[in-house]
Design a protein around this motif. Structure first.
Motif, mmCIF file in Angstrom:
data_model
loop_
_atom_site.group_PDB
_atom_site.id
_atom_site.type_symbol
_atom_site.label_atom_id
_atom_site.label_comp_id
_atom_site.label_asym_id
_atom_site.label_seq_id
_atom_site.Cartn_x
_atom_site.Cartn_y
_atom_site.Cartn_z
ATOM 1 N N THR A 1 0.835 -1.185 0.000
ATOM 2 C CA THR A 1 0.000 0.000 0.000
ATOM 3 C C THR A 1 0.880 1.248 0.000
ATOM 4 O O THR A 1 0.424 2.323 -0.368
ATOM 5 C CB THR A 1 -0.935 0.013 1.225
ATOM 6 N N ILE A 2 2.135 1.088 0.429
ATOM 7 C CA ILE A 2 3.126 2.177 0.425
ATOM 8 C C ILE A 2 4.450 1.602 -0.053
ATOM 9 O O ILE A 2 4.882 0.541 0.407
ATOM 10 C CB ILE A 2 3.320 2.772 1.840
ATOM 11 N N ALA A 3 5.106 2.317 -0.960
ATOM 12 C CA ALA A 3 6.439 1.913 -1.420
ATOM 13 C C ALA A 3 7.439 2.991 -0.999
ATOM 14 O O ALA A 3 7.160 4.181 -1.133
ATOM 15 C CB ALA A 3 6.463 1.748 -2.930
ATOM 16 N N ILE A 4 8.573 2.555 -0.487
ATOM 17 C CA ILE A 4 9.651 3.478 -0.140
ATOM 18 C C ILE A 4 10.874 3.081 -0.956
ATOM 19 O O ILE A 4 11.264 1.915 -0.949
ATOM 20 C CB ILE A 4 9.988 3.418 1.362
ATOM 21 N N ILE A 5 11.445 4.046 -1.634
ATOM 22 C CA ILE A 5 12.667 3.790 -2.406
ATOM 23 C C ILE A 5 13.784 4.591 -1.767
ATOM 24 O O ILE A 5 13.703 5.821 -1.659
ATOM 25 C CB ILE A 5 12.484 4.161 -3.882
#
Length: 155
Positions: free
Chosen positions: A145-149
Motif C-alpha cells: 500500500t506504500i512503497a519506499i525507495i
C-alpha cells in the motif's frame, strides 16, 4: 527369462517410477495452492503493507518506518541485510535462521506470520536483487500500500 517377461518387468518398474513422480507432483501442487491461499488470506488482514527498496539504507529505513507505524498500528517488520530479523510489535527482533541462501519465499512466510499475529501493518525490506524478481515480489507477494525507495546507485 523371455523377452516378453523382461519387457513387462521393465514397463512395470517404469510405471512405479512414473506413479512416484506424479504423486510427488500432486503433493507439491497441493502445497503451493495451500501456501497461495494462506498468503492471500493473511495479506488481506494487514491494512498497511510497506515495501522498502533501493541499493543502500533499506534495513535502517525499514526499522524507522516500522517505528513510525507502531505509534498507530500493531506493526511487524522484516529486514534482510547482514542480520536478517523479524521485528515484533514491541520493536524487539528475532533472528531469521536460513538454511541456504536468502530467498524471496521468506516474504511469503513473513506475510503469513504477520497475518496470524493480527498485525495491522508490516514493513518489508525488498530482498530481490534482480528487477524482474523485485517486480514479481511486489506484484504477486506483497502488494504494498506504500512503497519506499531509498538510495539508488550502482552497487
Amino acid at each position: 527369462m523371455t523377452f516378453e517377461n523382461t519387457l513387462f518387468t521393465s514397463f512395470a518398474s517404469n510405471e512405479r517410477v512414473l506413479q512416484f513422480l506424479l504423486s510427488g507432483l500432486v503433493i507439491l501442487l497441493i502445497y503451493l495452492i495451500r501456501e497461495r491461499l494462506l498468503l492471500n488470506k493473511n495479506r488481506q488482514k494487514i491494512k498497511v503493507r510497506v515495501h522498502v527498496n533501493g541499493t543502500r539504507g533499506k534495513s535502517s529505513t525499514t526499522r524507522l518506518a516500522a517505528a513510525v507505524l507502531r505509534s498507530k498500528y500493531p506493526t511487524v517488520a522484516k529486514t534482510t541485510g547482514t542480520l536478517p530479523r523479524r521485528l515484533l510489535e514491541d520493536g524487539s527482533g528475532v533472528p531469521i535462521i536460513r538454511i541456504g541462501s536468502a530467498n524471496i519465499s521468506e516474504q511469503i512466510k513473513t506475510l503469513i506470520w504477520a497475518g496470524k499475529r493480527n498485525a495491522e501493518a508490516i514493513v518489508l525490506e525488498c530482498m530481490a536483487l534482480r528487477p524482474e524478481y523485485q517486480a514479481l515480489c511486489e506484484r504477486e507477494i506483497i502488494q504494498a500500500t506504500i512503497a519506499i525507495i531509498t538510495n539508488i546507485r550502482a552497487d
